[in-house]
Design an enzyme around this catalytic site. Structure first.
Site, PDB file in Angstrom:
ATOM      1  N   LYS A  53       0.868  -1.182   0.000  1.00 23.03           N
ATOM      2  CA  LYS A  53       0.000   0.000   0.000  1.00 23.03           C
ATOM      3  C   LYS A  53       0.903   1.229   0.000  1.00 23.03           C
ATOM      4  O   LYS A  53       1.705   1.426   0.916  1.00 23.03           O
ATOM      5  CB  LYS A  53      -0.902  -0.012   1.230  1.00 23.03           C
ATOM      6  CG  LYS A  53      -1.758   1.245   1.333  1.00 23.03           C
ATOM      7  CD  LYS A  53      -2.735   1.154   2.493  1.00 23.03           C
ATOM      8  CE  LYS A  53      -3.512   2.443   2.648  1.00 23.03           C
ATOM      9  NZ  LYS A  53      -4.444   2.399   3.772  1.00 23.03           N
TER      10      LYS A  53
ATOM     11  N   LYS B 174      -2.144  -1.524  -3.907  1.00 23.31           N
ATOM     12  CA  LYS B 174      -3.007  -0.341  -3.839  1.00 23.31           C
ATOM     13  C   LYS B 174      -2.175   0.919  -3.915  1.00 23.31           C
ATOM     14  O   LYS B 174      -1.179   0.990  -3.215  1.00 23.31           O
ATOM     15  CB  LYS B 174      -3.764  -0.397  -2.512  1.00 23.31           C
ATOM     16  CG  LYS B 174      -4.568   0.825  -2.211  1.00 23.31           C
ATOM     17  CD  LYS B 174      -5.227   0.668  -0.884  1.00 23.31           C
ATOM     18  CE  LYS B 174      -5.960   1.971  -0.598  1.00 23.31           C
ATOM     19  NZ  LYS B 174      -6.411   2.053   0.746  1.00 23.31           N
TER      20      LYS B 174
HETATM   21  C1  PBG Z   1      -6.916   3.451   5.415  1.00 24.23           C
HETATM   22  C2  PBG Z   1      -7.426   3.341   4.035  1.00 24.23           C
HETATM   23  C3  PBG Z   1      -7.302   4.321   3.055  1.00 24.23           C
HETATM   24  C4  PBG Z   1      -7.904   3.818   1.909  1.00 24.23           C
HETATM   25  C5  PBG Z   1      -8.385   2.553   2.224  1.00 24.23           C
HETATM   26  N1  PBG Z   1      -8.061   2.273   3.541  1.00 24.23           N
HETATM   27  C6  PBG Z   1      -6.781   5.694   3.107  1.00 24.23           C
HETATM   28  C7  PBG Z   1      -5.441   6.019   3.580  1.00 24.23           C
HETATM   29  O1  PBG Z   1      -4.567   5.168   3.728  1.00 24.23           O
HETATM   30  O2  PBG Z   1      -5.241   7.209   3.820  1.00 24.23           O
HETATM   31  C8  PBG Z   1      -7.979   4.538   0.617  1.00 24.23           C
HETATM   32  C9  PBG Z   1      -9.012   4.070  -0.340  1.00 24.23           C
HETATM   33  C10 PBG Z   1      -9.303   4.987  -1.454  1.00 24.23           C
HETATM   34  O3  PBG Z   1      -8.637   6.019  -1.658  1.00 24.23           O
HETATM   35  O4  PBG Z   1     -10.247   4.673  -2.184  1.00 24.23           O
HETATM   36  N2  PBG Z   1      -7.704   2.897   6.341  1.00 24.23           N
END
Ligand code: PBG
Length: 324
Positions: free
Chosen positions: A195, A248
């Protein structure tokens, strides 16, 4: 094979030829539909930065789950926005927390629908970081305990699968252990292994009210410049017991998806994140591109790169198109 003996255009002549030789098929069965749950009743509040997406109270989440079921979407991914936030993210693992309530109601009303839960603390902490903060630092090991507690609480409330996204080292192992110790060894983990610290999450942070109050997430999420590191991150999560691995965002990281597919023998998910959705929505609203075609091309590209599962805010639109 050379021109003029070989003419690739022969097989592009009409739609049936194109269908006949099509290599990548997006199917509804591989889509996951993310939803944002808030307290209250009858709430369906549009998210300005994500046209077509809403914050919904549990009753409307249930309606949405029914609709998704009718469209043959197999799974939802739930994000919770609690009424109150604190330093310890209590709302994440409260017995009557917003996600726990949503799980009970959805599983009761639409039992076959798979409900996946995001395991993270940023929506529940007053400072908006994904873990416990001390002296401006996000503590890794102290956070693991709360992530494990959150996942356990969600699974006990009926989650079919948990999806840890906090990017703390050791989070998959901590969650696996907590689940196994509580006779939940059958609950799989979909791990956000690679991520990235991406600007494409911008619209989501408005949707989930989870923007960090200070600093950013670069001390725990990955540097967008790194690819080999993604492979190391995935290897760790696989060793810790991940059942599904995830990359992601999706579109700007198709190379990572491709490599992950080549190197690992596990189902691979890709998260087509909020920013990827919103840029196309905005351009479509301006009349600059065709939303349906661009959406479908996007999903096809993610699948072609190697993703088995796609998490996308377009799940319903894509399903409608595919059900036609
Ligand atoms: C964190 C989380 C995020 C997303 C999914 N889970 C945001 C982040 O890490 O700031 C992002 C998903 C998206 O942008 O569609 N719990």
């Amino acid at each position: 094979m050379q021109f003029p003996d070989y003419r690739p255009r022969r097989l592009r002549k009409n739609e049936n030829f194109r269908r006949l030789v099509r290599e990548t098929i997006v199917s509804i069965g591989n889509l996951v539909y993310p939803l944002f749950v808030v307290g209250g009743k009858g709430v369906k509040k549009p998210i300005a930065s994500m046209p077509g997406q809403f914050q919904m109270s549990v009753d409307n989440i249930v309606k949405e789950a029914r609709e998704a079921q009718e469209l043959k979407i197999p799974a939802l991914l739930l994000f919770g926005i609690p009424d109150k936030k604190d330093e310890k993210a209590s709302g994440a693992y409260a017995k009557d927390g917003i996600i726990q309530q949503a799980l009970k109601s959805v599983k009761e009303a639409v039992p076959e629908m798979l409900v996946i839960t995001d395991v993270c603390l940023c929506e529940y902490t007053s400072h908006g970081h994904c873990g416990i903060v001390e002296d401006g630092r996000v503590l890794n090991d102290a956070t693991l305990e709360l992530l494990a507690k959150t996942a356990l609480s969600q699974a006990q409330a009926g989650a079919d699968m948990v999806a840890p996204s906090a990017m703390m080292d050791g989070q998959v192992a901590a969650i696996r252990e907590a689940l196994d110790e509580n006779a939940l060894e059958d609950i799989p983990i979909m791990a956000y292994c690679a991520k990235y610290a991406s600007s494409f999450y911008g619209p989501f942070r408005e949707a989930a009210e989870s923007a960090p109050r200070f600093g950013d997430r670069r001390a725990y999420q990955m540097d967008p410049a790194n690819a080999d590191e993604a492979i190391r991150e995935i290897s760790l999560d696989v060793a810790e017991g991940a059942d599904i691995i995830m990359v992601k965002p999706a579109l700007p990281y198709l190379d990572i998806i491709y490599r992950a597919k080549q190197e690992f023998d596990l189902p691979l998910a890709a998260y087509n994140v909020s920013g990827e959705y919103s840029v196309i929505k905005a351009a479509a609203q301006a009349g600059w591109l065709d939303e349906e075609k661009t959406m479908f091309e996007t999903l096809t590209a993610i699948k072609r790169a190697g993703a088995d599962i796609i998490i996308t805010y377009w799940a319903k639109d894509a399903a409608r198109l595919l059900n036609k």
